[in-house]
Every structure is written in C-alpha cells, then in structure tokens.
Design an enzyme around this catalytic site. Structure first.
Site, short mmCIF file in Angstrom:
data_model
loop_
_atom_site.label_atom_id
_atom_site.label_comp_id
_atom_site.label_asym_id
_atom_site.label_seq_id
_atom_site.Cartn_x
_atom_site.Cartn_y
_atom_site.Cartn_z
N PHE A 229 0.07 10.03 -7.71
CA PHE A 229 0.03 8.76 -7.68
C PHE A 229 -0.74 8.05 -8.45
CE2 PHE A 229 0.06 10.50 -3.00
CZ PHE A 229 1.61 10.51 -3.18
N TRP B 257 2.34 1.45 -3.29
CA TRP B 257 1.40 2.09 -4.30
C TRP B 257 1.24 3.82 -4.49
CZ3 TRP B 257 -2.71 5.46 -3.65
CH2 TRP B 257 -3.75 5.62 -4.73
N HIS B 258 1.82 4.06 -3.46
CA HIS B 258 1.76 5.64 -3.39
C HIS B 258 2.74 6.51 -4.12
CE1 HIS B 258 -1.23 5.25 -0.06
NE2 HIS B 258 -1.54 6.29 -0.33
N GLY B 259 3.86 5.85 -4.35
CA GLY B 259 5.10 6.32 -5.32
C GLY B 259 6.21 5.49 -5.10
N SER C 236 0.88 -1.28 0.02
CA SER C 236 0.00 0.15 0.00
C SER C 236 0.97 1.31 -0.05
CB SER C 236 -0.80 -0.01 1.22
OG SER C 236 -1.75 1.30 1.42
#
Length: 485
Positions: free
Chosen positions: A485, A326-328, A323
């Site tokens: 993102f 996933w943001h960067g 997770s």
C-alpha cells in the site's frame, strides 16, 4: 530489507553503534547520518525509487518555503499548496492507480460498444509510496494552515520524510510532531532504549509467530475455498483478522521501538482495537495515524458533522471510501471502506459515536456482559469486512461468505495447521496473545511491566518467554501486508 530478517538486525546494530559512538555529536551531522542510512534502507528494495523520494521531498520542501514567502497573499500560497498536491498525489496516482483506472475505463467503453486500442503499462508500485506521500503532504498543508513554520534545513526535512523506522509502513507522522524532533540532540537513555527493544520484541512476536502462521493457513484456504467445508472457511476468516492485526500492528511496534533506540518518539498507531465495543471505537484504535490524517485533512475541511444530516452522511461515506481506496487499486478495498461506513453511520446519526472513549473494563479484570457482547459483535462485523479486504474480487468475497453461511460439511470441518505449529498450538498462541494484550490493555504495549509491582525475574521470564516462542514457532520470512500500500 525486511524488519523480520537477519539483514535488518545487522543493519540496526551497525547503525545504532555508529549513531551513538560517532555521529550523534551535532544536529547537522546526526541528521545527515539518518538521511544516508534511511536512503540505504529504502534502496535495498529498489534503488531506482530513491529518486522518487528525493523528488517528492524537494517539491514539498520548496512548496513550504514558497508558502512562507507568500505570507499575506492567500491566493499565491494556495497556488503553492495546490501545485504540491497535484505533483505528489499525481505521482501516487500514476504509480498506484494508473492501470486500475485504465482497465475500468476500457471495460466501460467496451460495454458501450467501443473497442479502443489502448495498452496498459507495467507500473511497478514503489514500496511505501502511500505512506511517505501522506507524510510529505501533511507538512505542506500544516505550513499553509500556519500550524508549523516552514523549515530551511533541507537535510532535516529529507530525513523527516525518509526516517527509516517508519518509512515504508508508518505510522504516518505529522510534521508538527516529528519534524521538530530533528532539531534536537539526544542523549542515550537506557531505560527508553530497553523499553524500545521490548516493544520491538512484541512486534516481532506478532508478525513472525501470530501473523505469519495465520498467513500460511489463510493463503491456502482462500486459494481453494470452493472445495473446503464452511467451518474451515470461517476459521480462516477469523485467522485473517489476527493475521492483518499482527502483521500491521507488529510493524508499527517494531518501528516505534526502533525509533526510540535513536531518541525519537513516533505516534501510537494501534490501541488494542479488537477490544473495541463499537465500530466507532474500533476506528479510534485501528491505524490511528491514517484515520486521524483523513479526519483532519479531509473530513473536517468538508464540514465534518457540523452540517445537515445529508452532508454528514456524504462526508462519512467519502471518508471511508477514500480510506479504503488508499489501501489499493481494487474494488474490494472500496467496498470494504463503504461497508465500514455503513457500520459506522448509524452510531453517528444517533449520537453514539463518541461513546467508549475509555478502556474497556477500566479498573476491572473482566468485562461486563454488555461490554463482552459489544466486543464480540464488533469483532464479528470486522471479520466479515476483512473478507472483502482479503478477497481477490468483490464477487469472490460474497461467494466466500455464502459458502460459510451454507454450513456445507460443517460437522466434518477440520482445523488446518502449519509446518511450524499444530492447530491446537496456533490456537494456544492466539489465546496467549489475546490474554497478554487484555491484561496490559492500559499500557502502550504488553511488555511494559511495572518494576514496582513485579519482580525482575518475572519480567525477564516474560521477555525470554516471548523470545522463545519466536524461535520455536516463528514461520518462514514473509513480507508485510501493508508494503503493497
């Protein structure tokens, strides 16, 4: 085209007029119109990436039909599923993570004494690619599981993937909830539309007044943190917590309210997360569409908490780290995810992660001392984690926290303001923001005011008061954090 721009308001007004006056006559015409305006909306950022959305939509649409034709043949259906995953997540990996993996591989090889001559590519990150990739893949996975029938209506499916209110920053909708809405024809509901406008208004307030004013201070402080007193650093760390909440949940409110103008209902993405009494409760209330996506499509298939404690720990760590990633493409996001896993695991292992499923102080005006302590502890832990999310590197995040802990020149600390409001005004706005959300914590958004209990002029006074704050203290137009993102 930013939500917080005049261009978007003009676009929305024209789209709304055409939708209800001319084009909401039949389902195919309506869906075709939504598809066209959604592609125009996205093309205003960079028209070249319209092909990417169309390609990904085509792959998932054909994969759904392929899985449907393979009923009874599990192996063939799995081939379609894996192929769609490889294509969609492969595209996401190339655009978002190619240079990250390449740079880290080169650093590793250099540490081993090898110096390969490999050049990186200048890859432009398409706006919202993580969001529409996950929304597209939810459809293929749901078809494979039998949770939804594969659609043959490619226009409706393409509109589902590109629906402009939530295209670039969510909520990440499930095919089982949103796609069937494209098979229905809606009548204009003025009550629903009015509530949608109020939710959009609250979203604009959170973004333009709260988040963007906080952003000015946070950006300045993080750029010069080594020369600033510890009190200012702590102040900026707290402001970033409100910046990211106002920015992202503000976008979600605008998206949900905007969709309601056209008769569609999107899932709730935030549920007053800073009133959480534990980290587990926080993650049930923060970015709900992503948290539940990873829960249903990653955590549960891995076994969830049904296996041994070791497997449970592994699954939770994997869930939070993925997770975070996933943001960067930065180790800061990985560390942020791992830190939240460390916050969460003790509650899970002692069986307290399912506590606090109700609203805090339900039926009461004020929280108890225990509830207040839980909220403050959770918020403080979250603020620390946000430092890693915001910092340019993990090492800078540790130095930033160390500088706060040093209490350097703490007594001489000052509270910086912005060109749009003084420090005291900003703190007053944040207090107003917290108080209104607290009083309305049992409602979908704070501007849901009961007509039976509150006079009309009071409701209008609140609405116009919020609008006035936007005009008085709204900061300069800034992009949304989650667009990256």
């Amino acid at each position: 085209m930013l939500f917080n721009s005049v261009d978007f308001l003009v676009f929305l007004a024209i789209t709304y007029f055409l939708y209800w006056s001319l084009l909401n006559k039949t389902v195919p015409i309506r869906n075709g119109f939504i598809l066209v305006v959604s592609y125009y909306f996205y093309g205003c950022w960079d028209w070249r990436f319209l092909g990417l959305i169309a390609f990904m939509s085509t792959v998932c649409f054909l994969s759904g039909l392929g899985i449907k034709r393979c009923e009874g043949n599990t192996h063939a259906a799995r081939v379609w599923l894996i192929s769609a995953c490889l294509v969609c997540f492969g595209m996401l990996g190339v655009f978002k993570y190619y240079n990250f993996f390449l740079e880290n591989a080169l650093m590793l090889l250099d540490a081993l004494g090898m110096n390969p001559n490999v050049s990186s590519m200048r890859v432009i990150l398409p706006v919202g690619i993580s969001f529409f990739t996950f929304q597209a893949m939810s459809y293929v996975i749901d078809v494979y599981r039998g949770d939804i029938q594969a659609t043959r209506d490619w226009v409706a499916f393409f509109a589902y993937i590109s629906f402009f209110p939530q295209l670039v920053a969510g909520p990440i909708e499930r095919s089982t909830k949103l796609l069937p809405q494209f098979d229905l024809l809606y009548r204009r509901d003025y009550t629903s539309s009015a509530d949608g406008i109020r939710q959009m208004l609250w979203g604009f307030f959170k973004k333009i007044v709260v988040a963007d004013n906080c952003a000015i201070i946070v950006n300045d402080v993080y750029a010069n943190y080594e020369a600033l007193p510890s009190g200012v650093l702590a102040y900026a760390a707290v402001l970033f917590a409100f910046q990211i909440y106002g920015d992202f949940s503000g976008y979600s409110d605008i998206a949900i309210g905007c969709a309601r103008l056209f008769g569609f209902r999107l899932m709730r993405n935030f549920s007053y997360p800073y009133f959480s009494r534990s980290i587990a409760e926080f993650w049930r209330r923060w970015h709900i569409s992503l948290s539940t996506w990873f829960r249903d499509y990653l955590y549960f298939p891995l076994g969830g908490s049904r296996g041994s404690k070791w497997m449970t720990v592994r699954n939770v760590l994997l869930l939070f780290v993925v997770s975070g990633f996933w943001h960067g493409a930065n180790w800061t996001f990985v560390f942020w995810g791992a830190l939240n896993a460390c916050y969460f695991l003790p509650q899970l292992l002692i069986g307290r992660n399912r506590m606090h499923t109700d609203n805090v102080a339900d039926g009461r005006r004020l929280p108890s001392a225990t509830e207040l302590g839980g909220m403050l502890t959770t918020f403080s832990a979250t603020v620390v984690a946000w430092v890693f999310f915001r910092a340019e590197s993990v090492s800078k995040a540790f130095r930033y926290l160390a500088a706060i802990g040093s209490f350097k020149d703490f007594r001489s600390s000052y509270l910086p303001g912005t060109p749009f409001c003084s420090p005291l005004t900003l703190l007053g706005i944040i207090c107003f923001f917290i108080c209104l959300e607290w009083m309305q914590r049992n409602k979908p958004h704070p501007l849901v005011l009961d007509e039976r209990k509150m006079p009309t002029f009071i409701r209008w006074l609140v609405d116009y008061g919020v609008l006035g704050l936007i005009f008085l203290f709204g900061a300069t137009q800034q992009t949304f954090i989650y667009f990256q993102f």
